[in-house]
Design an enzyme around this catalytic site. Structure first.
Site, PDB file in Angstrom:
ATOM      1  N   HIS A 168       0.866  -1.184   0.000  1.00 42.51           N
ATOM      2  CA  HIS A 168       0.000   0.000   0.000  1.00 42.51           C
ATOM      3  C   HIS A 168       0.907   1.241   0.000  1.00 42.51           C
ATOM      4  CE1 HIS A 168      -2.725   3.033   1.733  1.00 42.51           C
ATOM      5  NE2 HIS A 168      -3.721   2.238   1.369  1.00 42.51           N
TER       6      HIS A 168
ATOM      7  N   ASP B 190       2.955  -3.635   8.626  1.00 42.32           N
ATOM      8  CA  ASP B 190       1.748  -2.860   8.357  1.00 42.32           C
ATOM      9  C   ASP B 190       0.569  -3.802   8.568  1.00 42.32           C
ATOM     10  OD1 ASP B 190      -0.499  -1.799   7.220  1.00 42.32           O
ATOM     11  OD2 ASP B 190       0.482  -1.077   5.399  1.00 42.32           O
TER      12      ASP B 190
ATOM     13  N   GLN C  16      -4.651  -4.165   7.520  1.00 46.03           N
ATOM     14  CA  GLN C  16      -5.665  -5.128   7.072  1.00 46.03           C
ATOM     15  C   GLN C  16      -5.582  -6.444   7.841  1.00 46.03           C
ATOM     16  OE1 GLN C  16      -8.016  -4.160   5.207  1.00 46.03           O
ATOM     17  NE2 GLN C  16      -7.159  -2.372   4.185  1.00 46.03           N
TER      18      GLN C  16
ATOM     19  N   LYS D 168     -10.209   0.985  10.701  1.00 44.83           N
ATOM     20  CA  LYS D 168     -10.364  -0.325  10.027  1.00 44.83           C
ATOM     21  C   LYS D 168     -10.598  -1.421  11.064  1.00 44.83           C
ATOM     22  CE  LYS D 168      -7.149   0.979   6.334  1.00 44.83           C
ATOM     23  NZ  LYS D 168      -8.012   1.368   5.227  1.00 44.83           N
TER      24      LYS D 168
ATOM     25  N   CYS E 113      -4.932   2.614  -3.700  1.00 40.02           N
ATOM     26  CA  CYS E 113      -3.684   3.144  -3.103  1.00 40.02           C
ATOM     27  C   CYS E 113      -2.570   2.101  -3.119  1.00 40.02           C
ATOM     28  CB  CYS E 113      -3.911   3.631  -1.682  1.00 40.02           C
ATOM     29  SG  CYS E 113      -5.080   4.975  -1.578  1.00 40.02           S
TER      30      CYS E 113
HETATM   31  N1  PLP Z   1      -1.781  -0.095   4.833  1.00 36.79           N
HETATM   32  C1  PLP Z   1      -2.740  -0.837   4.292  1.00 36.79           C
HETATM   33  C2  PLP Z   1      -2.444  -2.272   3.955  1.00 36.79           C
HETATM   34  C3  PLP Z   1      -4.001  -0.288   4.039  1.00 36.79           C
HETATM   35  O1  PLP Z   1      -4.952  -1.033   3.497  1.00 36.79           O
HETATM   36  C4  PLP Z   1      -4.219   1.069   4.361  1.00 36.79           C
HETATM   37  C5  PLP Z   1      -5.504   1.712   4.060  1.00 36.79           C
HETATM   38  O2  PLP Z   1      -6.279   1.274   3.247  1.00 36.79           O
HETATM   39  C6  PLP Z   1      -3.184   1.790   4.938  1.00 36.79           C
HETATM   40  C7  PLP Z   1      -1.978   1.188   5.157  1.00 36.79           C
HETATM   41  C8  PLP Z   1      -3.369   3.226   5.308  1.00 36.79           C
HETATM   42  O3  PLP Z   1      -4.287   3.308   6.358  1.00 36.79           O
HETATM   43  P1  PLP Z   1      -4.885   4.706   6.804  1.00 36.79           P
HETATM   44  O4  PLP Z   1      -5.579   5.264   5.599  1.00 36.79           O
HETATM   45  O5  PLP Z   1      -5.838   4.346   7.884  1.00 36.79           O
HETATM   46  O6  PLP Z   1      -3.767   5.547   7.253  1.00 36.79           O
END
Ligand code: PLP
Length: 456
Positions: free
Chosen positions: A123, A200, A203, A226, A373
């Site tokens: 991401h 990270d 998810q 999330k 993204c």
């Molecule tokens: N990492 C992953 C795998 C994500 O799916 C997301 C958001 O969709 C993020 C990071 C970024 O999260 P946030 O938008 O809550 O900062």
């Protein structure tokens, strides 16, 4: 696969009874199938926040009873998160705004000259903060299997030994394919080569127990919104040494222990150690409390039971989609890969934005379309390679128009602890009907979004 009768009930979430208008004028219960973007709040989180709200007060900066209470709850929330993540004794929990904020904080805190390694499949929140902080990043090509990912990391780390400090950033579950990454094995390899690891878990944490101790990762980041706790907070948790040695993420009150005027007129600052160092300003106590409430609710429901239910829904979804030849599910690791309730696909002969708009306007089903993204990953999965121009395709003119032509973006369906089986079944029925009968309405592009054309 267990029978649905053996499974736990979905957890109660807000919005479960919300009716939304269809383009026909009828109303229908909303099927929220975009959990990967933001999941609905757990009812339990909402109730706990509502119960606390009258007692809300400032944190770390008030002599009154409610300030003391709020400070205690804020610090207790930190301990709840530490337990939820099974942190090591000397790890710390920093409350942030979300995963993006957490990873940017870490990028600014790693020692100067740290070399960073990340797969191009990440991401953007895991892909970009490092280069933004001026660090050298090695982007590894998309692997075909978890084993290949481990081998590719080992090779990259062995080949590039420059730099005193190294960091590997990896996602636990892909926000595009839902596939699980072999975090423990990758971490073992990274540590063998002297690289630290940040996970990270944006998810992963909503679907799986995350034990920092067992995975042995050095840091973990996730987002409250999330994790059924949409009150604007997130978490960065893990090793204290680099965080304590770094400049504070934000300069201001709360991060500073003492500030004094020097004889030459300048200002000398002594910064706190520990989480306060990176939490300048008044903290988001409601957000932190909501995350803690979600951690408690998920732990009490039990990830084993939640996963059994989710795997049943995944099985139903993938079996249903497999019966529709026009649907192609996007996958890096193949159909047998372990995954969470996140799945992206394209439909032959359809523009993904058009398809998603029809699911919303004609069926009341909320999914997401686009590149999520994670542009290099989605482009790779669509067959165009990780590079390429911007690819938001025109709405209304179904594209690709010819069988076999590649689509420029994808559709993502995602779900979790609050999803009833009926939503998956309704989604499958809608996909089948759209593929066989087409959309019943005309659609047009409005400000870059595909919408049903209700003009007369
Ligand atoms: N990492 C992953 C795998 C994500 O799916 C997301 C958001 O969709 C993020 C990071 C970024 O999260 P946030 O938008 O809550 O900062």
């Amino acid at each position: 696969m267990p029978a649905s009768l053996d499974l736990c009930a979905p957890l109660a979430v807000l919005g479960a009874d919300v009716q939304v208008p269809l383009v026909s004028g009828e109303k229908v219960g909303y099927a929220a199938l975009d959990y990967a973007a933001s999941s609905p709040a757990l009812q339990r989180v909402w109730d706990e926040v509502a119960a606390y709200a009258p007692y809300y007060g400032s944190v770390h900066r008030g002599a009154g009873y409610l300030s003391q209470l709020s400070t205690d709850l804020f610090e207790q929330s930190r301990r709840t998160v530490a337990d939820f993540l099974d942190l090591r004794e000397d790890d710390q929990v920093v409350f942030t705004r979300a995963t993006t904020d957490s990873l940017n904080l870490l990028a600014g805190a790693v020692p100067a000259g740290t070399r960073v390694f990340a797969f191009e499949t990440e991401h953007h929140a895991s892909l970009l903060p490092w280069r933004q902080a001026g660090l050298t990043v090695s982007y590894l090509r998309a692997p075909d299997s978890p084993e290949q990912a481990v081998a590719a990391l080992a090779e990259a780390l062995a080949a590039d030994t420059a730099g005193e400090h190294r960091l590997f950033c990896v996602t636990g579950a892909s926000n595009v394919t839902g596939e699980l990454w072999p975090v423990a094995e990758l971490t073992r390899v990274a540590h063998q080569h002297g690289a630290r690891v940040v996970l990270d878990a944006a998810q992963l944490a909503p679907h799986h127990r995350v034990s920092v101790r067992e995975l042995d990762v050095d840091w973990v980041a996730f987002s409250g919104h999330k994790l059924y706790a949409p009150f604007g907070a997130g978490v960065l948790a893990g090793r204290s040494d680099w965080l304590d040695a770094a400049e504070p993420y934000l300069a201001g009150g709360g991060a500073s222990r003492t500030v004094a005027r020097e004889v030459d007129g300048s200002v000398a600052v002594e910064w706190h150690q520990g989480p306060a160092r990176h939490e300048a300003g008044s903290p988001n106590v409601i957000g932190a409390y909501a995350i803690a409430a979600a951690c408690r609710a998920l732990s009490e429901a039990g990830f084993e039971a939640l996963q059994a239910r989710e795997q049943y829904l995944i099985g139903r979804l993938t079996a249903g989609l497999a019966e529709i030849p026009e649907v192609r599910v996007l996958s890096l690791f193949g159909p047998q890969a372990a995954r969470v309730g996140v799945l992206s696909f394209v439909v032959q002969g359809w523009n993904s934005s058009h398809f998603s708009a029809a699911l919303s306007a004609e069926y009341g089903i909320g999914v997401r379309d686009g590149l999520f993204c994670a542009h290099p990953l989605v482009r790779t999965l669509l067959g165009g390679g990780a590079g390429g121009p911007g690819s938001v395709s025109e709405c209304g003119a179904p594209e690709p128009s010819l069988p076999g032509e590649r689509s420029l973006n994808a559709i993502r369906v995602s779900f979790g602890a609050g999803t009833p089986e009926e939503h998956i079944d309704r989604f499958l029925a809608a996909v089948r009907e759209l593929v066989s009968d087409g959309a019943r309405w005309n659609y047009r592009n409005e400000g870059g979004r595909c919408v049903a054309d209700t003009r007369r």
